[in-house]
Design a protein around this motif. Structure first.
Motif, PDB file in Angstrom:
ATOM      1  N   ASN A 169       1.001  -1.081   0.022  1.00  0.00           N
ATOM      2  CA  ASN A 169       0.131  -0.133   0.329  1.00  0.00           C
ATOM      3  C   ASN A 169       0.837   1.076   0.053  1.00  0.00           C
ATOM      4  O   ASN A 169       1.010   2.050  -0.251  1.00  0.00           O
ATOM      5  CB  ASN A 169      -0.925  -0.040   1.551  1.00  0.00           C
ATOM      6  CG  ASN A 169      -2.743   0.756   0.989  1.00  0.00           C
ATOM      7  OD1 ASN A 169      -2.653   0.889  -0.115  1.00  0.00           O
ATOM      8  ND2 ASN A 169      -3.248   1.190   1.878  1.00  0.00           N
ATOM      9  N   ALA A 170       2.642   1.054   0.921  1.00  0.00           N
ATOM     10  CA  ALA A 170       3.120   2.435   1.037  1.00  0.00           C
ATOM     11  C   ALA A 170       3.419   2.672  -0.852  1.00  0.00           C
ATOM     12  O   ALA A 170       3.966   3.686  -1.120  1.00  0.00           O
ATOM     13  CB  ALA A 170       4.016   1.867   1.767  1.00  0.00           C
ATOM     14  N   ARG A 213       1.384   2.705  -3.140  1.00  0.00           N
ATOM     15  CA  ARG A 213       0.399   3.086  -3.796  1.00  0.00           C
ATOM     16  C   ARG A 213      -0.080   5.042  -3.874  1.00  0.00           C
ATOM     17  O   ARG A 213       0.638   5.555  -2.767  1.00  0.00           O
ATOM     18  CB  ARG A 213      -1.332   2.741  -3.452  1.00  0.00           C
ATOM     19  CG  ARG A 213      -0.897   1.186  -3.695  1.00  0.00           C
ATOM     20  CD  ARG A 213      -1.582   0.755  -3.279  1.00  0.00           C
ATOM     21  NE  ARG A 213      -1.636  -0.844  -3.573  1.00  0.00           N
ATOM     22  CZ  ARG A 213      -1.543  -1.588  -4.156  1.00  0.00           C
ATOM     23  NH1 ARG A 213      -2.051  -1.614  -5.477  1.00  0.00           N
ATOM     24  NH2 ARG A 213      -1.536  -2.889  -4.028  1.00  0.00           N
ATOM     25  N   PRO A 214      -0.309   5.413  -4.639  1.00  0.00           N
ATOM     26  CA  PRO A 214      -0.613   7.368  -4.363  1.00  0.00           C
ATOM     27  C   PRO A 214      -1.791   7.480  -3.169  1.00  0.00           C
ATOM     28  O   PRO A 214      -2.998   5.873  -2.551  1.00  0.00           O
ATOM     29  CB  PRO A 214      -1.563   7.509  -5.843  1.00  0.00           C
ATOM     30  CG  PRO A 214      -1.866   6.726  -6.306  1.00  0.00           C
ATOM     31  CD  PRO A 214      -1.299   5.076  -5.992  1.00  0.00           C
ATOM     32  N   PRO A 215      -1.512   8.824  -2.732  1.00  0.00           N
ATOM     33  CA  PRO A 215      -2.098   8.757  -1.272  1.00  0.00           C
ATOM     34  C   PRO A 215      -4.140   8.370  -1.138  1.00  0.00           C
ATOM     35  O   PRO A 215      -4.125   7.343  -0.397  1.00  0.00           O
ATOM     36  CB  PRO A 215      -2.006  10.063  -1.140  1.00  0.00           C
ATOM     37  CG  PRO A 215      -1.550  10.790  -1.990  1.00  0.00           C
ATOM     38  CD  PRO A 215      -1.129   9.657  -2.399  1.00  0.00           C
ATOM     39  N   LYS A 216      -4.403   8.730  -1.745  1.00  0.00           N
ATOM     40  CA  LYS A 216      -6.417   8.580  -2.129  1.00  0.00           C
ATOM     41  C   LYS A 216      -6.315   6.594  -2.222  1.00  0.00           C
ATOM     42  O   LYS A 216      -7.620   6.467  -1.755  1.00  0.00           O
ATOM     43  CB  LYS A 216      -7.122   9.400  -3.223  1.00  0.00           C
ATOM     44  CG  LYS A 216      -7.363  11.133  -2.378  1.00  0.00           C
ATOM     45  CD  LYS A 216      -7.768  11.212  -3.917  1.00  0.00           C
ATOM     46  CE  LYS A 216      -8.227  12.470  -4.059  1.00  0.00           C
ATOM     47  NZ  LYS A 216      -8.759  13.278  -4.844  1.00  0.00           N
ATOM     48  N   ARG A 276      -4.125   4.428  -0.921  1.00  0.00           N
ATOM     49  CA  ARG A 276      -4.444   3.947   0.143  1.00  0.00           C
ATOM     50  C   ARG A 276      -5.495   4.419   1.084  1.00  0.00           C
ATOM     51  O   ARG A 276      -4.594   3.172   2.090  1.00  0.00           O
ATOM     52  CB  ARG A 276      -2.170   4.749   0.096  1.00  0.00           C
ATOM     53  CG  ARG A 276      -1.283   4.239   1.438  1.00  0.00           C
ATOM     54  CD  ARG A 276      -0.756   4.667   1.930  1.00  0.00           C
ATOM     55  NE  ARG A 276       0.443   5.595   0.549  1.00  0.00           N
ATOM     56  CZ  ARG A 276       0.788   6.804   0.751  1.00  0.00           C
ATOM     57  NH1 ARG A 276       0.667   7.355   0.782  1.00  0.00           N
ATOM     58  NH2 ARG A 276       1.881   7.007  -0.405  1.00  0.00           N
ATOM     59  N   ALA A 277      -5.352   5.086   0.826  1.00  0.00           N
ATOM     60  CA  ALA A 277      -6.941   5.039   2.368  1.00  0.00           C
ATOM     61  C   ALA A 277      -7.417   4.575   2.023  1.00  0.00           C
ATOM     62  O   ALA A 277      -8.434   4.013   3.291  1.00  0.00           O
ATOM     63  CB  ALA A 277      -6.746   6.934   2.432  1.00  0.00           C
ATOM     64  N   ARG A 315       9.866   0.152  -0.738  1.00  0.00           N
ATOM     65  CA  ARG A 315       9.006   1.547   0.027  1.00  0.00           C
ATOM     66  C   ARG A 315       9.367   1.682  -1.564  1.00  0.00           C
ATOM     67  O   ARG A 315      10.362   2.240  -1.948  1.00  0.00           O
ATOM     68  CB  ARG A 315       9.417   2.365   1.053  1.00  0.00           C
ATOM     69  CG  ARG A 315       8.964   1.886   2.082  1.00  0.00           C
ATOM     70  CD  ARG A 315       7.912   2.362   2.843  1.00  0.00           C
ATOM     71  NE  ARG A 315       7.283   2.048   3.821  1.00  0.00           N
ATOM     72  CZ  ARG A 315       6.638   0.533   3.800  1.00  0.00           C
ATOM     73  NH1 ARG A 315       6.693  -0.593   3.102  1.00  0.00           N
ATOM     74  NH2 ARG A 315       6.538   0.275   5.139  1.00  0.00           N
ATOM     75  N   TRP A 333       7.477   4.756 -11.003  1.00  0.00           N
ATOM     76  CA  TRP A 333       6.749   3.656 -10.213  1.00  0.00           C
ATOM     77  C   TRP A 333       6.759   2.248 -10.717  1.00  0.00           C
ATOM     78  O   TRP A 333       6.064   1.222 -10.174  1.00  0.00           O
ATOM     79  CB  TRP A 333       5.019   4.690 -10.908  1.00  0.00           C
ATOM     80  CG  TRP A 333       5.372   4.853 -12.306  1.00  0.00           C
ATOM     81  CD1 TRP A 333       4.800   3.487 -13.717  1.00  0.00           C
ATOM     82  CD2 TRP A 333       5.345   5.493 -13.638  1.00  0.00           C
ATOM     83  NE1 TRP A 333       4.611   4.414 -15.028  1.00  0.00           N
ATOM     84  CE2 TRP A 333       5.383   5.440 -14.361  1.00  0.00           C
ATOM     85  CE3 TRP A 333       5.412   7.099 -12.485  1.00  0.00           C
ATOM     86  CZ2 TRP A 333       4.999   6.547 -15.686  1.00  0.00           C
ATOM     87  CZ3 TRP A 333       5.992   7.524 -13.763  1.00  0.00           C
ATOM     88  CH2 TRP A 333       5.623   7.848 -14.824  1.00  0.00           C
TER      89      TRP A 333
END
Length: 430
Positions: A72-73, A75-78, A80-81, A220, A303
């Protein structure tokens, strides 16, 4: 709901046809399996059939959580959330009880799962029993490949199976498998990045499948603004070995390949005639320019890179190949960062590549003329790649066609004449 998901035209239909393609497999949403069938797997469709984003295994909370939380680290922030929230619910064991559609996978009583079901076959290949499969769902895209993820009951990832489903992706899956077979001896040695191993490769229902080792769980991502990793680029180019002597572009296998590919493109699409002219102009301008030739990753971008235990990790080797001018990966990295991350035009992205090659070309052993050659040749290579993918059914990349041909023609227009060149230095003579 009993309609067969494989008849759908959306992402869920695309994924279902790839991983449940055998006609003997029954797929039932929120209902009982067909008469005479036994249940072999169950999935949760998140968040709905019409807006599906995930197919997640039911009945194994830790495997379900791992499917959502692994890497998950990166992935883009949205994204990931969203995954973190769903993964938390899965860990608590409440995701199965949530009001998401339930997909039941069934087979006739006389059919063994490993004969018809890709996930069951993978479990045997990887010796993971019991095994739980998961798959992300995205809109159908002729460039993308469904990827089936296999987990043990405790959430340990077993492998990731990429499935080639059309002409373009079949070629890419087969190409990556071939490259990964050659890299174990150099993976993580010296400055060469760590490369996930190829665990298996086979055909399944007419589709090539490449099963790749999971990335390290603590990997990461690299920062989008991080400086280029020149030592790693060189290690990839040289397969971890010493540099090879520079050779002139004229008469090289590289130029012969570009010429042949441009000829094929011209036979398929009228725009290919412009590529033929571009390769000829490239040859006239740089025939005497000497560069080192080597391998390249082919899609060296942030990426596809990560860090783990102090080492660089690189994945997605499906565009890798030998015998290109050293520096192609640097040109690709800077071009794609500008084009994709910076939302800049192809011409502006080419200028970004120029800047990086000018700044770092000396570290790659390039002469002043070699800097420009690498970018010009890379741009021709990229258009030819776009053409190959389009010819294989992926359609044209609108950011590269026809804009990239325009850029190449403008760049080579002032240098198509024969120029005396100092072969020892690889730059124009005074």
């Amino acid at each position: 709901m009993t309609d067969d998901l494989r008849s759908r035209s959306d992402g869920l239909g695309w994924v279902s046809r790839a991983i449940f393609g055998d006609d003997r497999i029954g797929l039932t949403v929120d209902g009982d399996p067909p008469a005479g069938h036994r249940v072999v797997a169950r999935y949760t469709v998140v968040p709905s059939v019409g807006r599906a984003r995930f197919l997640l295994p039911r009945g194994a909370a830790r495997a379900t959580a791992a499917a959502l939380l692994a890497y998950n680290a990166l992935r883009p922030p949205k994204v990931r959330a969203l995954r973190a929230g769903l993964g938390g619910l899965a860990r608590l064991g409440v995701l199965d009880a949530a009001r998401f559609p339930a997909l039941t996978v069934s087979l006739p009583a006389d059919v063994e799962p490993a004969e018809a079901l890709l996930a069951a076959h993978l479990a045997d290949v990887l010796d993971v029993h019991p095994a739980y499969a998961a798959c992300g769902v995205r809109p159908p895209d002729p460039n993308h490949k469904p990827t089936l993820q296999l987990f043990a009951a405790d959430g340990t990832p077993g492998g990731y199976a990429k499935i080639g489903w059309n002409g373009a992706t079949r070629e890419l899956v087969a190409a990556e498998a071939a490259v990964l077979r050659t890299l174990p001896e150099v993976s993580g040695v010296g400055d060469h990045p760590v490369v996930p191993r190829l665990l298996a490769a086979f055909d399944w229902a007419g589709h090539p499948v490449a099963v790749v080792e999971p990335l390290p769980t603590a990997v990461r991502g690299v920062g989008e603004q991080d400086p280029p990793r020149l030592d790693a680029i060189l290690a990839v180019a040289r397969r971890g070995g010493p540099p090879t002597p520079p050779r002139p572009v004229g008469g090289s296998d590289f130029l012969a390949r570009l010429t042949a590919e441009a000829d094929r493109a011209a036979r398929w699409d009228p725009a290919g005639a412009r590529a033929v002219d571009a390769v000829a102009a490239l040859a006239r301008r740089y025939a005497a320019t000497e560069v080192e030739f080597g391998h390249w990753h082919g899609d060296w971008v942030p990426w596809n890179l990560g860090r783990h235990a102090g080492r660089l990790v690189a994945w997605d080797w499906e565009h890798s190949g030998p015998d290109v001018p050293v520096g192609f990966d640097l040109a690709h990295d800077s071009f794609q960062r500008a084009l994709v991350l910076g939302d800049r035009s192809a011409a502006e992205a080419a200028q970004a590549a120029d800047g990086q090659l000018t700044r770092h070309g000396d570290r790659l052993g390039l002469s002043a003329d070699g800097h420009r050659l690498v970018v010009d040749a890379y741009l021709v290579e990229m258009w030819l790649r776009s053409c190959r993918l389009a010819r294989a059914g992926a359609g044209w990349n609108g950011a590269l066609h026809p804009a990239l041909l325009d850029v190449v023609e403008d760049r080579l227009a002032d240098g198509v004449e024969d120029r005396p060149t100092d072969r020892a230095e690889g730059r124009p003579a005074d």
